[in-house]
Structure formats: structure tokens, C-alpha cells
Scaffold this motif. Structure first.
Motif, PDB file in Angstrom:
ATOM      1  N   THR A  34      44.905  43.413  35.054  1.00  0.00           N
ATOM      2  CA  THR A  34      44.429  42.428  34.302  1.00  0.00           C
ATOM      3  C   THR A  34      43.455  41.344  34.664  1.00  0.00           C
ATOM      4  O   THR A  34      43.012  40.443  33.912  1.00  0.00           O
ATOM      5  N   HIS A  35      42.936  41.778  35.683  1.00  0.00           N
ATOM      6  CA  HIS A  35      41.449  40.732  36.165  1.00  0.00           C
ATOM      7  C   HIS A  35      40.663  41.604  37.002  1.00  0.00           C
ATOM      8  O   HIS A  35      41.213  42.730  37.551  1.00  0.00           O
ATOM      9  N   THR A  36      39.691  41.247  37.521  1.00  0.00           N
ATOM     10  CA  THR A  36      38.776  41.920  38.539  1.00  0.00           C
ATOM     11  C   THR A  36      39.265  41.638  40.179  1.00  0.00           C
ATOM     12  O   THR A  36      38.610  42.164  40.896  1.00  0.00           O
ATOM     13  N   SER A  37      39.966  40.628  39.912  1.00  0.00           N
ATOM     14  CA  SER A  37      40.406  40.158  41.453  1.00  0.00           C
ATOM     15  C   SER A  37      40.886  40.990  42.546  1.00  0.00           C
ATOM     16  O   SER A  37      40.572  41.079  43.734  1.00  0.00           O
ATOM     17  N   PRO A  38      41.686  42.248  41.889  1.00  0.00           N
ATOM     18  CA  PRO A  38      41.901  43.160  42.987  1.00  0.00           C
ATOM     19  C   PRO A  38      40.802  43.877  43.787  1.00  0.00           C
ATOM     20  O   PRO A  38      40.980  44.219  44.869  1.00  0.00           O
ATOM     21  N   TYR A  69      42.482  44.450  31.150  1.00  0.00           N
ATOM     22  CA  TYR A  69      43.500  45.087  30.004  1.00  0.00           C
ATOM     23  C   TYR A  69      44.316  43.793  29.966  1.00  0.00           C
ATOM     24  O   TYR A  69      45.051  43.450  31.015  1.00  0.00           O
ATOM     25  N   ARG A  70      45.054  43.343  28.760  1.00  0.00           N
ATOM     26  CA  ARG A  70      45.758  42.243  28.779  1.00  0.00           C
ATOM     27  C   ARG A  70      46.599  42.417  27.231  1.00  0.00           C
ATOM     28  O   ARG A  70      46.035  43.010  26.259  1.00  0.00           O
ATOM     29  N   ARG A  71      47.795  42.110  27.313  1.00  0.00           N
ATOM     30  CA  ARG A  71      48.630  42.427  26.167  1.00  0.00           C
ATOM     31  C   ARG A  71      48.234  40.895  25.034  1.00  0.00           C
ATOM     32  O   ARG A  71      49.217  40.281  24.897  1.00  0.00           O
ATOM     33  N   ASP A  72      47.062  40.901  24.963  1.00  0.00           N
ATOM     34  CA  ASP A  72      46.459  39.514  24.291  1.00  0.00           C
ATOM     35  C   ASP A  72      46.311  40.144  22.983  1.00  0.00           C
ATOM     36  O   ASP A  72      45.632  41.053  22.654  1.00  0.00           O
ATOM     37  N   ALA A  73      46.689  39.075  21.875  1.00  0.00           N
ATOM     38  CA  ALA A  73      46.111  39.571  20.540  1.00  0.00           C
ATOM     39  C   ALA A  73      44.757  39.584  20.300  1.00  0.00           C
ATOM     40  O   ALA A  73      44.035  38.516  20.762  1.00  0.00           O
ATOM     41  N   ILE A 118      32.884  25.254  26.383  1.00  0.00           N
ATOM     42  CA  ILE A 118      33.465  26.736  26.332  1.00  0.00           C
ATOM     43  C   ILE A 118      33.922  27.377  27.590  1.00  0.00           C
ATOM     44  O   ILE A 118      32.822  27.345  28.595  1.00  0.00           O
ATOM     45  N   GLU A 119      35.008  27.672  27.574  1.00  0.00           N
ATOM     46  CA  GLU A 119      35.710  28.235  29.011  1.00  0.00           C
ATOM     47  C   GLU A 119      35.185  29.578  29.196  1.00  0.00           C
ATOM     48  O   GLU A 119      35.268  30.411  28.410  1.00  0.00           O
ATOM     49  N   ILE A 120      34.450  29.644  30.459  1.00  0.00           N
ATOM     50  CA  ILE A 120      33.766  31.025  30.579  1.00  0.00           C
ATOM     51  C   ILE A 120      34.315  31.548  31.925  1.00  0.00           C
ATOM     52  O   ILE A 120      34.207  33.021  32.078  1.00  0.00           O
TER      53      ILE A 120
HETATM   54  C1  FA5 Z   1      41.384  35.243  35.795  1.00  0.00           C
HETATM   55  O1  FA5 Z   1      41.481  36.633  35.485  1.00  0.00           O
HETATM   56  C2  FA5 Z   1      41.209  35.085  37.374  1.00  0.00           C
HETATM   57  N1  FA5 Z   1      41.301  36.351  37.853  1.00  0.00           N
HETATM   58  C3  FA5 Z   1      39.898  34.339  37.530  1.00  0.00           C
HETATM   59  C4  FA5 Z   1      39.543  34.140  38.861  1.00  0.00           C
HETATM   60  C5  FA5 Z   1      39.017  34.866  39.712  1.00  0.00           C
HETATM   61  C6  FA5 Z   1      40.094  32.744  39.276  1.00  0.00           C
HETATM   62  C7  FA5 Z   1      38.541  34.392  41.148  1.00  0.00           C
HETATM   63  C8  FA5 Z   1      39.869  32.294  40.547  1.00  0.00           C
HETATM   64  C9  FA5 Z   1      39.120  33.068  41.609  1.00  0.00           C
HETATM   65  P1  FA5 Z   1      41.573  34.105  33.657  1.00  0.00           P
HETATM   66  O2  FA5 Z   1      42.854  34.554  33.017  1.00  0.00           O
HETATM   67  O3  FA5 Z   1      41.465  32.502  33.435  1.00  0.00           O
HETATM   68  O4  FA5 Z   1      41.477  34.040  35.120  1.00  0.00           O
HETATM   69  O5  FA5 Z   1      40.312  34.969  33.017  1.00  0.00           O
HETATM   70  C10 FA5 Z   1      39.066  34.775  33.558  1.00  0.00           C
HETATM   71  C11 FA5 Z   1      37.908  34.336  32.166  1.00  0.00           C
HETATM   72  O6  FA5 Z   1      38.187  35.805  31.356  1.00  0.00           O
HETATM   73  C12 FA5 Z   1      38.562  33.360  31.152  1.00  0.00           C
HETATM   74  O7  FA5 Z   1      37.794  32.183  31.446  1.00  0.00           O
HETATM   75  C13 FA5 Z   1      37.753  34.019  29.902  1.00  0.00           C
HETATM   76  O8  FA5 Z   1      36.374  33.697  29.976  1.00  0.00           O
HETATM   77  C14 FA5 Z   1      38.161  35.633  30.160  1.00  0.00           C
HETATM   78  N2  FA5 Z   1      39.076  36.049  29.231  1.00  0.00           N
HETATM   79  C15 FA5 Z   1      40.487  35.782  29.425  1.00  0.00           C
HETATM   80  N3  FA5 Z   1      41.461  36.459  28.719  1.00  0.00           N
HETATM   81  C16 FA5 Z   1      40.436  37.145  27.708  1.00  0.00           C
HETATM   82  C17 FA5 Z   1      40.535  37.763  26.540  1.00  0.00           C
HETATM   83  N4  FA5 Z   1      41.569  38.217  26.335  1.00  0.00           N
HETATM   84  N5  FA5 Z   1      39.421  38.048  26.084  1.00  0.00           N
HETATM   85  C18 FA5 Z   1      38.280  37.821  26.419  1.00  0.00           C
HETATM   86  N6  FA5 Z   1      37.982  36.999  27.622  1.00  0.00           N
HETATM   87  C19 FA5 Z   1      39.141  36.685  28.079  1.00  0.00           C
END
Ligand code: FA5
Length: 349
Positions: free
Chosen positions: A177-181, A203-207, A288-290
Motif C-alpha cells: 500500500t506504500h513504499t515504506s516496506p 496499490y490501494r482499494r481507492d476509488a 496541495i498534499e504531496i
Molecule cells: C503513506 O503512504 C506513508 N507511507 C508515507 C510516509 C512515509 C509517512 C514515510 C511517513 C514516513 P499516505 O497514505 O498519506 O502515506 O500517502 C502518501 C502520499 O501518497 C499522499 O500524500 C498522496 O500524495 C499520495 N497518495 C495517497 N493515496 C493516493 C491515491 N489513491 N492516488 C494518488 N496518490 C495518492
């Protein structure tokens, strides 16, 4: 008429007919072997010369030599003719009509997400970071547990996860669900100090909507060493924002929560569309949240065998599509996935 003279005349006649009648260079070669080769009638006659009456030999020898010369002359004349026709046939077959209109081919170009990933890696390489990678199909342990989220941790619900193997347990597989692994994989593989960025698909189950995609890209950053502070995180993010968005760009850090960082922050950039005044693109907030970011939680350092009393660090995870949208004023994330050539052509170098 009988005797060697008549046989020589007949052989000459046959040989000349065969040479002149040859239709190809290969056919001519056959005629040459038949006329002058070891088994040719003229060659047999020549071998029989020794047993002829001595008085006949000079005359007979001259006849045979003349016949050979005549055949050789005919061969070279026919060879020239055939070479000329075979060459013009080849030229005809390879003829190119230069008056035909050309076929235009669109030049290819990198996809904007690939362009942005490359740009981000370059910026962080300039700050001394190396690129690390990890698998897209992860285990529960790497995606959650090692990041300070035990099985029943409520923060797991922050990510709508797609399970490959839903049986549960630390080895159950899921689409990350994130690159943190990749933070965990890197720290397990090496002692501190660590300075890496990890680009990749998540990948996420996001619409699918204007700012969310179920498949998107993140760039993870991790810096761990002695005496690394929150100030270093802010300075690094400021350098990143100026390199990617221009010298006027500013970032804002908002207090937030992630189980794997403490303190945690949400990082925003000022909206280019309205310059911070508030508009539809930024939900009227002007920002804008990045990315998410923070100081690596001591439990995460412990999970990989690092000593939180000796080393500290920060981490961040940015949404690459969101950054591309901000940098190139792309109003809807779906434009990055529709592959409309009119849109993609904008990014041709
Ligand atoms: C994370 O995924 C954390 N792993 C980030 C992190 C890493 C925090 C290391 C602290 C330390 P989050 O779920 O907020 O956090 O996603 C990070 C970013 O991914 C968001 O700020 C947004 O820019 C982007 N993002 C999230 N969901 C989506 C989506 N469905 N589509 C496009 N971009 C997205």
C-alpha cells in the motif's frame, strides 16, 4: 566424315551451342564444365593425341587448341551478356519509388510519471541518496507489522489493502500500500548510515477520482544516522521543493499521524493554480498534499536491529502523480492513466 577431326568439330559445335544457349550464370558454368572439364569430348580427344600417328599429331593438336580458344571466347562473351542482364534484373527488383509519399512515424516519449520519477531520483542523487527497490507483492510483516502496526492495530485501516493471500499472519501476501516496506528491507540489509530513495508502484482499494488512483506511484525517502533531526527533514524537503517546483516554492508541514514516525507530518505545497488563494484544484485550501513524513519511530529502528539510542532518522513518502500534477498543472490524476496521445505529446522533450 569420321575420325578425330570430325569428332572435334562436332564437340566444338555442341559446346558453342550450349554456351550460347545458357540462360543464367549458373547454366553457363554447367556448359563450361561440359565443354572443357575433364570428361568433356575435347579433353578425351586431347588425351588420345599421344596414341595418334606422329604425322597427324601437330595438325590434330592445332585443331584441339583452336576449338578450346573458340569455346573460351564464346564463354567470356556469353558471361558478359548474362552478367549485364542479371544485374539489371536485380536493380529492377530492388527499385525504390522515391516519388511515393513517406510514412511518418510518431516519435516516442517517456510517460510523465516516468519523467517525474527520474527527475525526483536525480534530485535526491544530488543530495547523496542512493536508489533502492523492493517487491510490489509484499508480506504483511513488511507492509505493516515491522512498521509498528501489529495485526490488530487500528492504523491499518488508513490503507485500503488488496490482499493476495487473505489467510492472515505475518507471511500473508498483499499488494503493497506504500513504499515504506523498502525502508525495512534496506535497514535489514545494511548498518547505518542509510540514505535511500525508493521509487515504485503501490496499490490501494481507492476509488478513481480527480486526485486518487487505485494504482499510483510513491517515492520513499529514508535518512538514518547519528544526530539526524527534524530540522534536517525540513531542510531536505525545502531543497526538494525548490529543485522540482522552482526557487519560489515553499512547503508546509502539518502535524499528522503515522504509526512508523514520531512526530509525523503531512507535507503540502502551495497550489500553483491559485498561488495559495484557494481554488477548485486545491479544494479552496490554497495547499496541495504531496506526502507524509516524520522522524523514524524507535520501534521501527528496533525491528531492524538498530539502536534508537545511537541513531535517529527521518522518512517521507511522496505521491509521484500528485507532484507531477502540481509541477505540470495537470488538473485530474486520471489524465495520467488514460494515455490520450494529445495529452502525452505535451511531454515530448
Ligand atoms: C503513506 O503512504 C506513508 N507511507 C508515507 C510516509 C512515509 C509517512 C514515510 C511517513 C514516513 P499516505 O497514505 O498519506 O502515506 O500517502 C502518501 C502520499 O501518497 C499522499 O500524500 C498522496 O500524495 C499520495 N497518495 C495517497 N493515496 C493516493 C491515491 N489513491 N492516488 C494518488 N496518490 C495518492
Amino acid at each position: 566424315m569420321e575420325g578425330p577431326g570430325a569428332r572435334a568439330a562436332e564437340a566444338l559445335r555442341d559446346a558453342l551451342a550450349a554456351v550460347r544457349g545458357a540462360r543464367s550464370l549458373a547454366g553457363l558454368r554447367e556448359a563450361e564444365i561440359a565443354a572443357l572439364g575433364r570428361k568433356a569430348p575435347l579433353s578425351l580427344l586431347k588425351r588420345q593425341l599421344g596414341s595418334a600417328p606422329p604425322a597427324d599429331r601437330p595438325g590434330m593438336g592445332r585443331i584441339l587448341n583452336e576449338a578450346r580458344e573458340a569455346i573460351e571466347a564464346a564463354l567470356s562473351a556469353r558471361r558478359e551478356e548474362l552478367e549485364a542482364t542479371e544485374e539489371s534484373a536485380a536493380l529492377e527488383a530492388e527499385r525504390v519509388d522515391v516519388t511515393l509519399p513517406g510514412r511518418s512515424r510518431l516519435p516516442g516519449s517517456p510517460h510523465p510519471i516516468a519523467l517525474m520519477l527520474e527527475r525526483l531520483c536525480e534530485v535526491f542523487a544530488g543530495l547523496g541518496y542512493r536508489v533502492a527497490e523492493g517487491p510490489e507483492v509484499e508480506t504483511d510483516w513488511y507492509n505493516f507489522e515491522s512498521l509498528n502496526m501489529p495485526p490488530d492495530h487500528p492504523a491499518r485501516s488508513m490503507w485500503d489493502t488488496l490482499y493476495v493471500d487473505p489467510s492472515g499472519g505475518r507471511d500473508a501476501t498483499l499488494l503493497r500500500t506504500h513504499t515504506s516496506p523498502v525502508q525495512i528491507r534496506t535497514m535489514l540489509a545494511q548498518p547505518p548510515p542509510v540514505f535511500i530513495v525508493a521509487p515504485g508502484r503501490v496499490y490501494r482499494r481507492d476509488a478513481f477520482d480527480a486526485s486518487h488512483s487505485p494504482v499510483f506511484h510513491q517515492l520513499e525517502g529514508l535518512a538514518v544516522g547519528r544526530g539526524i533531526t527534524f530540522g534536517d527533514l525540513k531542510g531536505t524537503l525545502d531543497a526538494f521543493a525548490k529543485a522540482v517546483f522552482g526557487p519560489e516554492a515553499a512547503v508546509r508541514l502539518r502535524p499528522s499521524y503515522f504509526p512508523f514516525t514520531e512526530p509525523s507530518a503531512e507535507v503540502d505545497v502551495i497550489c500553483v493554480t491559485c498561488g495559495g488563494r484557494g481554488c477548485a484544484a486545491c479544494g479552496r485550501s490554497g495547499w496541495i498534499e504531496i506526502m507524509g513524513a516524520g522522524m523514524v519511530h524507535p520501534n521501527v529502528l528496533r525491528a531492524v536491529g538498530y539502536n534508537p539510542e545511537r541513531v535517529s532518522g527521518f522518512a517521507f513518502g511522496m505521491g509521484v502523480e500528485r507532484i507531477a500534477m502540481r509541477a505540470w498543472e495537470i488538473p485530474d490524476i486520471r489524465m495520467l492513466f488514460e494515455n490520450d496521445l494529445r495529452f502525452l505529446a505535451r511531454f515530448r522533450g
